[in-house]
Write an enzyme that holds these catalytic residues in place. Structure first.
Site, PDB file in Angstrom:
ATOM      1  N   ARG A 234       0.781  -1.253   0.132  1.00 38.12           N
ATOM      2  CA  ARG A 234       0.014   0.116  -0.058  1.00 38.12           C
ATOM      3  C   ARG A 234       0.966   1.334  -0.046  1.00 38.12           C
ATOM      4  NH1 ARG A 234      -3.290  -2.709  -1.654  1.00 38.12           N
ATOM      5  NH2 ARG A 234      -5.268  -3.418  -0.710  1.00 38.12           N
ATOM      6  N   ASP A 258       4.421  -0.510  -7.008  1.00 38.25           N
ATOM      7  CA  ASP A 258       3.249  -0.895  -7.630  1.00 38.25           C
ATOM      8  C   ASP A 258       2.089  -0.253  -7.109  1.00 38.25           C
ATOM      9  OD1 ASP A 258       1.488  -2.553  -9.564  1.00 38.25           O
ATOM     10  OD2 ASP A 258       0.730  -3.375  -7.667  1.00 38.25           O
ATOM     11  N   GLU A 263      -2.564   7.336  -4.966  1.00 40.85           N
ATOM     12  CA  GLU A 263      -3.032   6.684  -6.348  1.00 40.85           C
ATOM     13  C   GLU A 263      -4.238   6.885  -6.717  1.00 40.85           C
ATOM     14  OE1 GLU A 263      -1.754   2.788  -5.172  1.00 40.85           O
ATOM     15  OE2 GLU A 263      -3.929   2.165  -5.529  1.00 40.85           O
ATOM     16  N   HIS A 295      -0.616  -0.338  -9.663  1.00 42.79           N
ATOM     17  CA  HIS A 295      -1.510  -1.265  -8.913  1.00 42.79           C
ATOM     18  C   HIS A 295      -1.813  -2.588  -9.874  1.00 42.79           C
ATOM     19  CE1 HIS A 295      -3.731  -1.220  -4.747  1.00 42.79           C
ATOM     20  NE2 HIS A 295      -3.621  -2.531  -5.222  1.00 42.79           N
TER      21      HIS A 295
HETATM   22  P1  NAD Z   1      -1.341 -11.201   5.262  1.00 42.44           P
HETATM   23  O1  NAD Z   1      -2.500 -10.628   6.410  1.00 42.44           O
HETATM   24  O2  NAD Z   1      -1.390 -12.529   4.847  1.00 42.44           O
HETATM   25  O3  NAD Z   1       0.174 -10.844   5.780  1.00 42.44           O
HETATM   26  C1  NAD Z   1       0.454  -9.530   6.413  1.00 42.44           C
HETATM   27  C2  NAD Z   1       1.738  -9.683   7.362  1.00 42.44           C
HETATM   28  O4  NAD Z   1       2.008  -8.427   7.695  1.00 42.44           O
HETATM   29  C3  NAD Z   1       1.189 -10.528   8.597  1.00 42.44           C
HETATM   30  O5  NAD Z   1       2.147 -11.449   8.750  1.00 42.44           O
HETATM   31  C4  NAD Z   1       1.288  -9.331   9.715  1.00 42.44           C
HETATM   32  O6  NAD Z   1       1.705 -10.074  10.837  1.00 42.44           O
HETATM   33  C5  NAD Z   1       2.380  -8.538   9.123  1.00 42.44           C
HETATM   34  N1  NAD Z   1       2.718  -7.310   9.774  1.00 42.44           N
HETATM   35  C6  NAD Z   1       1.768  -6.503  10.017  1.00 42.44           C
HETATM   36  N2  NAD Z   1       2.134  -5.403  10.774  1.00 42.44           N
HETATM   37  C7  NAD Z   1       3.503  -5.534  10.421  1.00 42.44           C
HETATM   38  C8  NAD Z   1       4.566  -4.530  10.852  1.00 42.44           C
HETATM   39  N3  NAD Z   1       4.561  -3.430  11.414  1.00 42.44           N
HETATM   40  N4  NAD Z   1       5.891  -4.980  10.425  1.00 42.44           N
HETATM   41  C9  NAD Z   1       6.089  -6.155   9.748  1.00 42.44           C
HETATM   42  N5  NAD Z   1       4.920  -6.925   9.225  1.00 42.44           N
HETATM   43  C10 NAD Z   1       3.844  -6.739   9.865  1.00 42.44           C
HETATM   44  O7  NAD Z   1      -1.469 -10.239   3.836  1.00 42.44           O
HETATM   45  P2  NAD Z   1      -0.889 -10.565   2.422  1.00 42.44           P
HETATM   46  O8  NAD Z   1      -2.333 -11.430   2.011  1.00 42.44           O
HETATM   47  O9  NAD Z   1       0.292 -10.989   2.551  1.00 42.44           O
HETATM   48  O10 NAD Z   1      -0.975  -9.224   1.783  1.00 42.44           O
HETATM   49  C11 NAD Z   1      -0.211  -8.360   2.250  1.00 42.44           C
HETATM   50  C12 NAD Z   1      -0.493  -6.764   1.610  1.00 42.44           C
HETATM   51  O11 NAD Z   1      -0.309  -6.701   0.181  1.00 42.44           O
HETATM   52  C13 NAD Z   1      -1.890  -6.288   1.843  1.00 42.44           C
HETATM   53  O12 NAD Z   1      -2.202  -5.847   3.036  1.00 42.44           O
HETATM   54  C14 NAD Z   1      -2.352  -5.488   0.744  1.00 42.44           C
HETATM   55  O13 NAD Z   1      -2.152  -4.205   1.263  1.00 42.44           O
HETATM   56  C15 NAD Z   1      -1.147  -5.515  -0.038  1.00 42.44           C
HETATM   57  N6  NAD Z   1      -1.686  -6.228  -1.594  1.00 42.44           N
HETATM   58  C16 NAD Z   1      -1.309  -5.597  -2.613  1.00 42.44           C
HETATM   59  C17 NAD Z   1      -1.899  -6.055  -3.744  1.00 42.44           C
HETATM   60  C18 NAD Z   1      -1.523  -5.299  -5.289  1.00 42.44           C
HETATM   61  O14 NAD Z   1      -2.115  -5.650  -6.217  1.00 42.44           O
HETATM   62  N7  NAD Z   1      -0.307  -4.560  -5.178  1.00 42.44           N
HETATM   63  C19 NAD Z   1      -2.471  -7.114  -4.194  1.00 42.44           C
HETATM   64  C20 NAD Z   1      -2.932  -7.646  -2.606  1.00 42.44           C
HETATM   65  C21 NAD Z   1      -2.578  -7.497  -1.472  1.00 42.44           C
END
Ligand code: NAD
Length: 334
Positions: A234, A258, A263, A295
């Site tokens: 994000r 990305d 955005e 994105h």
């Molecule tokens: P997830 O919930 O499976 O994993 C997120 C991880 O981040 C968890 O293990 C959590 O403990 C950890 N976390 C939380 N706070 C933290 C911190 N301060 N420092 C380090 N780690 C921390 O989520 P995911 O499915 O792996 O997705 C991750 C992120 O990717 C989503 O939150 C979303 O914002 C982003 N995303 C982007 C796209 C894209 O198209 N660019 C698509 C899907 C998701």
């Protein structure tokens, strides 16, 4: 159920219509982004289906709830754009699509790293102009380099596996360490160690009040000189102004994005006929060592299929029970 689908693109119509074939919900496809101005378009609908840049702040939720909407079905994993306290107060159920294709994002992230390192974006343009000189295209072997993964959830773990396959040393930081990440090849270290030791730092944690501007001036200063920074999570995880200063000083050697903090007014639209009013974004695209995609990390056939299927399943579960009771627990945003 009557569902107002906001920010609809042709691919949303295609995948949601396919997923809805058996369920038979009344999907109303709307092109505009959800905002205070467009929220009245949902009056009369039972549910709203929204995407990452739709506005789900308190005034919008009020309009939706008073217009009869009871369910907000997000077509995304992240839910940082929803005022959850207001949603709760108004009795709105919120669902999301957890882990619809962690491979899509992890693979795109690897793509950004490879392209930036080997300057594929620059080489593509050069060869089209019959410029076959290699000056300025020098890269480095990924093998043996240290990659720091911030956030080892579904996407982070897939990404660790990919980089372990390249022969990288993978270190990770997460307040909730997982055995899966260790099995994939990472070792956990404090964030400060990760920043100090990584050749590549990549963000895979959610945007929360705690992670807002996680990468700021101070954290950039802790990184290696010439570090590669990648953000596919994000935009607001990164302080863009601080990153630009890091690029100008050479502290940041490569930047792959990305996502971008502002955005919402840019991405997913063709603005090629317009002047960009965002000075920070305009500055970012002038650097030769910056690669930005709009994105699109999630954007694969598999992901769109899973997003549509899970969204329709949540809507159906809500309709059957008239409440959140039957919605898959990991799809329910509490
Ligand atoms: P997830 O919930 O499976 O994993 C997120 C991880 O981040 C968890 O293990 C959590 O403990 C950890 N976390 C939380 N706070 C933290 C911190 N301060 N420092 C380090 N780690 C921390 O989520 P995911 O499915 O792996 O997705 C991750 C992120 O990717 C989503 O939150 C979303 O914002 C982003 N995303 C982007 C796209 C894209 O198209 N660019 C698509 C899907 C998701």
């Amino acid at each position: 159920m009557r569902v107002a689908v906001f920010s609809t693109k042709p691919y949303d119509t295609r995948f949601l219509t396919e997923a809805n074939a058996a369920a038979g919900h009344d999907l109303v496809f709307l092109e505009p982004r959800l905002s205070p101005e467009t929220a009245p378009l949902a009056i009369g609908a039972d549910a709203v289906c929204a995407f990452v840049n739709d506005d789900l702040s308190a005034p919008v939720l009020e309009t939706l709830a008073h217009g009869g909407v009871r369910l907000i079905a997000l077509r995304s994993a992240g839910f940082n754009h929803v005022d959850l306290a207001t949603a709760r107060r108004l009795g709105l159920t919120v669902t999301r699509v957890p882990g619809y294709s962690p491979y899509a994002v992890a693979e795109h992230c690897a793509g950004l790293i490879l392209a930036l390192n080997r300057k594929i974006h620059r080489a593509y343009n050069r060869v089209r102009e019959h410029n076959f000189a290699l000056n300025g295209l020098l890269g480095f072997d990924l093998h043996g380099r240290t990659v720091g993964v911030v956030g080892t959830g579904k996407i982070g773990v897939r990404f660790i596996r990919i980089m372990a396959g390249f022969g990288c040393r993978v270190i990770a930081a997460d307040p909730y360490p997982s055995d899966e990440a260790v099995a994939a090849g990472a070792s956990y270290v404090p964030l400060s160690t990760l920043l100090a030791e990584s050749d590549i730092v990549t963000l895979h944690c959610p945007l929360t009040p705690e992670t807002h501007h996680l990468i700021d001036e101070e954290r950039i200063a802790q990184m290696r000189d010439g570090v590669m920074l990648i953000n596919t999570s994000r935009g607001a995880l990164v302080d863009t102004a601080a990153v630009i200063r890091g690029l100008k000083s050479g502290k940041i050697g490569y930047l792959g994005l990305d996502v971008y903090e502002e955005e919402a007014d840019l991405f997913f639209e063709d603005l090629s006929d317009q002047m960009l009013r965002d000075d920070l974004f305009s500055r970012l695209v002038t650097f030769p060592n910056v690669l930005i995609t709009g994105h699109q990390a999630f954007f694969t056939e598999e992901a769109l299929h899973n997003i549509a299927a899970t969204t329709i399943a949540s809507i159906t579960a809500f309709e059957r029970e008239g409440s959140a009771a039957r919605i898959a627990p990991d799809a329910l945003v509490r």
